[in-house]
Design an enzyme around this catalytic site. Structure first.
Site, PDB file in Angstrom:
ATOM      1  N   LYS A 102       0.839  -1.199   0.000  1.00 32.91           N
ATOM      2  CA  LYS A 102       0.000   0.000   0.000  1.00 32.91           C
ATOM      3  C   LYS A 102       0.874   1.248   0.000  1.00 32.91           C
ATOM      4  O   LYS A 102       2.079   1.185   0.276  1.00 32.91           O
ATOM      5  CB  LYS A 102      -0.927  -0.013   1.213  1.00 32.91           C
ATOM      6  CG  LYS A 102      -0.213  -0.052   2.558  1.00 32.91           C
ATOM      7  CD  LYS A 102      -1.200  -0.169   3.703  1.00 32.91           C
ATOM      8  CE  LYS A 102      -0.492  -0.237   5.052  1.00 32.91           C
ATOM      9  NZ  LYS A 102      -1.414  -0.341   6.173  1.00 32.91           N
TER      10      LYS A 102
ATOM     11  N   TYR B  26      11.882  32.528   2.765  1.00 37.28           N
ATOM     12  CA  TYR B  26      10.627  33.222   3.065  1.00 37.28           C
ATOM     13  C   TYR B  26      10.557  33.673   4.517  1.00 37.28           C
ATOM     14  O   TYR B  26      11.020  32.984   5.424  1.00 37.28           O
ATOM     15  CB  TYR B  26       9.436  32.300   2.767  1.00 37.28           C
ATOM     16  CG  TYR B  26       9.213  32.047   1.297  1.00 37.28           C
ATOM     17  CD1 TYR B  26       8.843  33.085   0.427  1.00 37.28           C
ATOM     18  CD2 TYR B  26       9.357  30.773   0.764  1.00 37.28           C
ATOM     19  CE1 TYR B  26       8.642  32.853  -0.917  1.00 37.28           C
ATOM     20  CE2 TYR B  26       9.148  30.520  -0.582  1.00 37.28           C
ATOM     21  CZ  TYR B  26       8.793  31.572  -1.421  1.00 37.28           C
ATOM     22  OH  TYR B  26       8.581  31.338  -2.749  1.00 37.28           O
TER      23      TYR B  26
END
Length: 769
Positions: free
Chosen positions: A436, A662
C-alpha cells in the site's frame, strides 16, 4: 509461478531419473539461483552449468535455505543431503527447457514471439500497454529472452490469460530451434535485423535464417518495414510488413519523436490492431511509457554518454552490456572502464577474453575510481564493476550534473529482508506482502511485480485503485484490498481483487454487486475486531455473519484476520496475547459454522518477530520488508531499501545581517556559505525540518537547514566544507537513516516512506542489473 505438477509428471517432463528415496508429492516453484531463494515450498532447484558459474556449486546453499529437490547433471554426494530428492538428467538447462515446453502445451491461447537485433522489449511493453486493458496478457519479465529466460517466462503461463508475449534472443547458431520448440508461437514479430551477435555466424544470411527459424510455424509474422526479406523468406514465415503509411495518423500520437521509437511504436500499433481491433487501444498511444533500459544510461561530461552497469561484475551479463554499448554507439567511440581489485589477475584474463570479441576503442582497469584522471571525450562509456569497488562514484563523477533528486530502490535489500522474515516462519506459512501507499514509497507497480517474482503468496493494498494498478501492470497474484470502498466493488470483481469485509452493510452491498454480475463463490476476507477499535466485526457477531454466509453462495471466505494494536511491545505482551485469544475464539466459531476451511492471519511485521507462535496459516509483512523494525535483533539483519539523494544547485556566501528564505526567519550572524539543494516539502522533505531542525549529509558532514523549507528547495550550512555545485547530497542513506530523518520530523519511518511522492525519480537496483 505455481506449476501444481505431480512429481511423476515432473519427472517425465524433465526426462530424469530419481537417485534418492525421498520424493516430493508436488512441484510448484522452479529455482536456479541460490541468491534469490525466498519461497522453498514444493520447489525444485536446477543446477545449471553456465560459462562462468556452475549451479552444482550452490546446492549446499540452496539446501541450507530449505530446498529439498534438485535436478543435477554432475555427480553429487547425495548422502550429505539426507532429506533431499536428487534427479539426474543429461543437461539441467535442457531439462528446464523441456519442462517449459511441456507446460506451454497445456494452454491453447495465442502466444506472440518477438525477436530482433534490438527493440524486442520496447515492442513487447508498448504492445502490452495498448491491449492490456482489453485482454489478459502475460509477458516476459524484463529482458528474459535467453535460453534460460524464455524457459522461465513460459513457466509463468496460467489459465487466467488471453494472450502471452514472449521475447526470444539468440547469440549462436542452433539456439533459435530450441526456443521455437519451447514457445510454439502462434504469431511472430520481427522487430529489427542488425549486427548484434553477428560475429558468431559465418554470414549475414546465416544469421538472418537463424532469426527466421522462430517464425517457421507461425500463422502470421509481423515484420518491421525496414527489414529486407526475399519473397520466398516472407512467404515461408507468412510475413506481413507493417508500413507507416497505413498508420500515419496513429504514429503522430506517439509521444517520442526519434526514429527508433517510431519504428517500435509502429510494430506495436500493427499487432494491437490485429489482436484487439477497437478504438480503446488507440486512445492509449499518447501515454506510451518511457521505458527504462536494462542499463542506466545518462548524459556525461565532455559530450559522453555513460552506460552505468556498476552494480555487478557478473561475466555472463558483461557480454550483454558490451553488445548494448556496441548497438547504442553506432559510429561513436566506445570506451570500457572496469573496476577490479589488486588480486584479480584471473578475472582480468576472463574479462579481456570477452572484450576481444568487441574491440572497444579504449579499455581501462581501475582499482580506485576516485584516482581515475583520464580525460574522455565524445564517446559512449560503459562503466562496469561492483559495489565493492565503488565504481558508481566514478559514474557519478562523469555524469553531466543537472537538477537531480532521486530515490534509489534496492531490490536486493528487499530480497534479503524477505528472506530474514521467512526464516522466522514455518515452511508452510504463507506470506502476504503489503504494498500500500506506493509500496511504502518504493513504487507500487515495479515493487509488486518484483515481489511476485520472489514467490510471495499474496499482495496487500489499502484501496481498490491500487489493486487495479497492479493488475494492469501484469501482477497475477491474489490481492487483498484492506479498505475496499463500496464504490469499488465493481472493479474488485472485474480485476479479481479480494476485498476485506468488516461490516454487515459492506457485506450486503458486495453480495448485491455479485448477484448483479452473476458471480458465485467470490473470495472475501473477514476482519474481526479484537482490541484495535478500528474497522472489524465484533466477536459477538460471528453467528450473524454465519447466517449470512451460509445462505449467500455469492461469496466464500478466503481468510479471516485481525490487527494487533501493540505487537512491538516486547516488555508487556499481555494485551497482544489477549487479542490473539479473542481472535482464536472468533475464528474457531467461524470454522465450526462453515463447511470449508479458510486461512487465518494476525501477525504484522513486528508480530512476526515477537509473537511467531501465532503465525497461523499466513502473516502480513509490511514495513519490515522495506528495512525497518523496532526489534533490535531483527533490525541488525535487515538492509535499508531506500536511498534518497540530490545534488547542490548553487553555493552562496552570506554576510552578517543577510537573511535566507521566506519570512526571513534566518539572519546570518557572521560570514558563512550555504548550499541550495533542489528538494523541498513537495518532495517529502517536511517544512518542520527548517531552521536547523533537520539537515542532510554532504560527504561525511552533517549540514543543518538554514531558513524555511521551500516547496522545491532547501538551503543548508556548508561553511565548514570545501564543496562546489554538483556535489552529491544524502537525504536518506548510510549516514542518515529513514528512522533518524523520521525522528527529526517528529514522526515515524512509515510516514516518511509513504510520503515520498511519485514526482521524485526512482532508480531500481537488481542483482545483475
Amino acid at each position: 509461478m505455481k506449476l501444481n505438477l505431480p512429481y511423476v509428471e515432473f519427472l517425465k517432463a524433465v526426462d530424469g531419473k530419481t537417485l534418492t528415496e525421498h520424493t516430493p508429492r508436488l512441484i510448484d516453484v522452479v529455482l536456479y539461483d541460490s541468491r534469490r531463494i525466498t519461497n522453498t515450498e514444493n520447489s525444485v532447484f536446477f543446477a545449471i552449468k553456465g560459462d562462468f558459474r556452475d549451479g552444482h556449486n550452490f546446492i549446499a546453499d540452496a539446501y541450507e535455505k530449505g530446498v529439498r529437490c534438485f535436478v543435477i547433471s554432475d555427480e553429487v554426494n547425495t548422502a550429505e543431503y539426507n532429506l533431499a530428492t536428487f534427479i539426474k538428467v543429461h543437461d539441467a538447462l535442457g531439462s528446464l527447457q523441456s519442462l517449459a515446453g511441456f507446460h506451454r502445451q497445456k494452454f491453447s491461447f495465442p502466444i506472440i514471439a518477438i525477436t530482433g537485433s534490438s527493440g524486442k522489449t520496447s515492442v513487447k511493453e508498448w504492445l502490452y500497454h495498448l491491449i492490456g486493458e482489453d485482454m489478459r496478457v502475460i509477458r516476459s519479465p524484463k529482458s528474459y529472452n535467453s535460453q534460460l529466460g524464455v524457459a522461465l517466462s513460459l513457466l509463468e503461463l496460467n489459465d487466467k490469460c488471453d494472450v502471452a508475449i514472449i521475447e526470444a534472443g539468440i547469440s549462436q547458431k542452433g539456439e533459435m530451434h530450441k526456443l521455437e520448440a519451447m514457445i510454439g508461437p502462434t504469431y511472430g514479430i520481427f522487430s529489427s535485423f542488425g549486427s548484434a551477435h553477428a560475429e558468431n555466424f559465418w554470414s549475414g544470411e546465416e544469421h538472418l535464417n537463424e532469426k527466421l527459424e522462430l517464425f517457421k510455424n507461425c500463422q502470421k509474422t509481423f515484420i518491421s518495414y525496414d527489414i529486407r526479406l526475399t519473397p520466398e523468406q516472407e512467404k515461408t514465415i507468412r510475413g506481413e510488413y507493417i508500413r507507416p503509411e497505413r498508420y500515419k495518423a496513429l504514429l503522430e500520437k506517439i509521444p517520442y519523436p526519434d526514429r527508433i521509437s517510431k519504428l517500435n511504436g509502429l510494430l506495436a500499433i500493427g499487432v494491437a490492431d490485429f489482436m484487439a481491433p477497437n478504438e480503446n487501444w488507440t486512445k492509449r498511444l499518447s501515454s506510451l511509457p518511457k521505458l527504462a533500459m536494462r542499463l542506466e544510461t545518462f548524459e556525461g561530461i565532455n559530450n559522453n554518454i555513460i552506460i552505468n552497469d556498476t552494480y555487478s561484475l557478473d561475466l555472463d551479463a558483461f557480454r550483454y552490456s558490451l553488445e548494448f554499448q556496441k548497438n547504442f554507439a553506432d559510429t561513436q567511440k566506445r570506451v570500457v572502464i572496469i573496476g577490479v581489485g589488486k588480486d584479480d589477475a584471473a578475472l582480468k584474463s576472463k574479462i579481456n577474453e570477452i572484450l576481444s570479441d568487441f574491440e572497444p576503442d579504449a579499455i581501462y582497469f581501475v582499482e580506485d575510481p576516485l584516482q581515475f584522471q583520464v580525460e574522455i571525450k565524445d564517446s559512449v562509456v560503459l562503466i562496469k564493476g561492483t559495489r565493492k569497488t565503488s565504481m558508481e562514484r566514478l559514474a557519478n563523477q562523469l555524469r553531466l550534473k543537472k537538477h537531480t533528486t532521486y530515490l534509489e530502490v534496492d531490490f536486493r535489500a528487499i530480497r534479503n529482508n524477505l528472506t530474514v522474515y521467512r526464516k522466522m516462519l514455518k515452511p508452510e506459512t504463507k506470506m502476504l506482502a503489503m504494498v500500500k501507499a506506493q509500496a511504502y514509497g518504493t513504487g507500487l507497480e515495479k515493487t509488486g511485480r518484483f515481489l511476485q517474482e520472489q514467490g510471495v503468496n499474496y499482495l496487500g493494498v489499502a484501496y481498490v485503485d491500487e489493486g487495479v494498478e497492479l493488475r494492469k501492470s501484469g501482477v497475477s497474484l491474489p490481492i487483498l484490498v484492506m479498505n475496499a470502498e463500496m464504490d469499488g466493488f465493481e472493479d474488485c470483481i472485474k480485476y479479481e481483487l479480494e476485498p476485506a469485509i468488516y461490516s454487515f452493510e459492506q457485506l450486503d452491498e458486495f453480495i448485491k454487486e455479485a448477484i448483479f454480475q452473476g458471480i458465485q463463490r467470490f473470495p472475501v476476507h473477514l476482519k474481526l475486531e479484537t482490541g484495535m477499535h478500528r474497522l472489524g466485526f465484533e466477536i459477538s457477531q460471528v453467528q450473524k455473519i454465519l447466517d449470512v454466509l451460509n445462505t449467500q453462495p455469492e461469496v466464500i471466505v478466503k481468510s479471516v484476520y485481525t490487527h494487533l494494536a501493540e505487537s512491538d511491545n516486547r516488555r508487556d505482551k499481555r494485551f497482544t496475547e489477549h487479542q490473539i485469544k479473542l481472535f482464536k475464539q472468533g475464528v474457531n466459531a467461524l470454522a465450526d459454522g462453515l463447511n470449508y476451511s479458510f486461512d487465518k492471519h494476525v501477525l504484522n511485521t513486528e508480530g512476526i518477530a515477537n509473537f511467531s507462535e501465532a503465525q497461523f496459516e499466513m502473516v502480513r509483512l509490511g514495513i519490515g520488508l522495506y528495512g525497518v523494525s523496532e526489534n533490535p535483533v531483527v533490525k541488525r539483519k535487515l538492509k535499508p531499501v531506500i536511498t534518497w539523494k540530490s545534488s547542490i544547485s548553487q553555493i552562496k556566501t552570506l554576510h552578517k545581517g543577510d537573511s535566507v528564505g521566506y519570512s526571513r526567519t534566518f539572519i546570518s550572524k557572521e560570514t558563512m556559505r550555504i548550499a541550495v539543494i533542489p528538494v523541498g516539502y513537495a518532495d517529502g522533505f517536511r517544512r518542520s525540518l527548517g531552521n536547523g531542525v533537520g539537515g542532510v549529509f554532504i560527504g561525511d558532514v552533517y549540514c543543518p537547514t538554514v531558513g524555511r523549507v521551500c516547496m522545491d528547495m532547501i538551503m543548508v550550512d556548508v561553511t565548514s566544507l570545501e564543496v562546489d555545485a554538483g556535489a552529491e547530497v544524502e537525504i536518506i542513506g548510510e549516514h542518515q537513516t529513514v528512522e533518524k530523518l523520521a525522528d527529526s520530523m517528529g514522526t515515524i519511518a512509515y510516514e516518511v516512506l509513504t510520503s515520498l511522492p511519485k514526482r521524485v525519480h526512482r532508480i531500481y537496483i537488481e542483482e545483475g542489473s
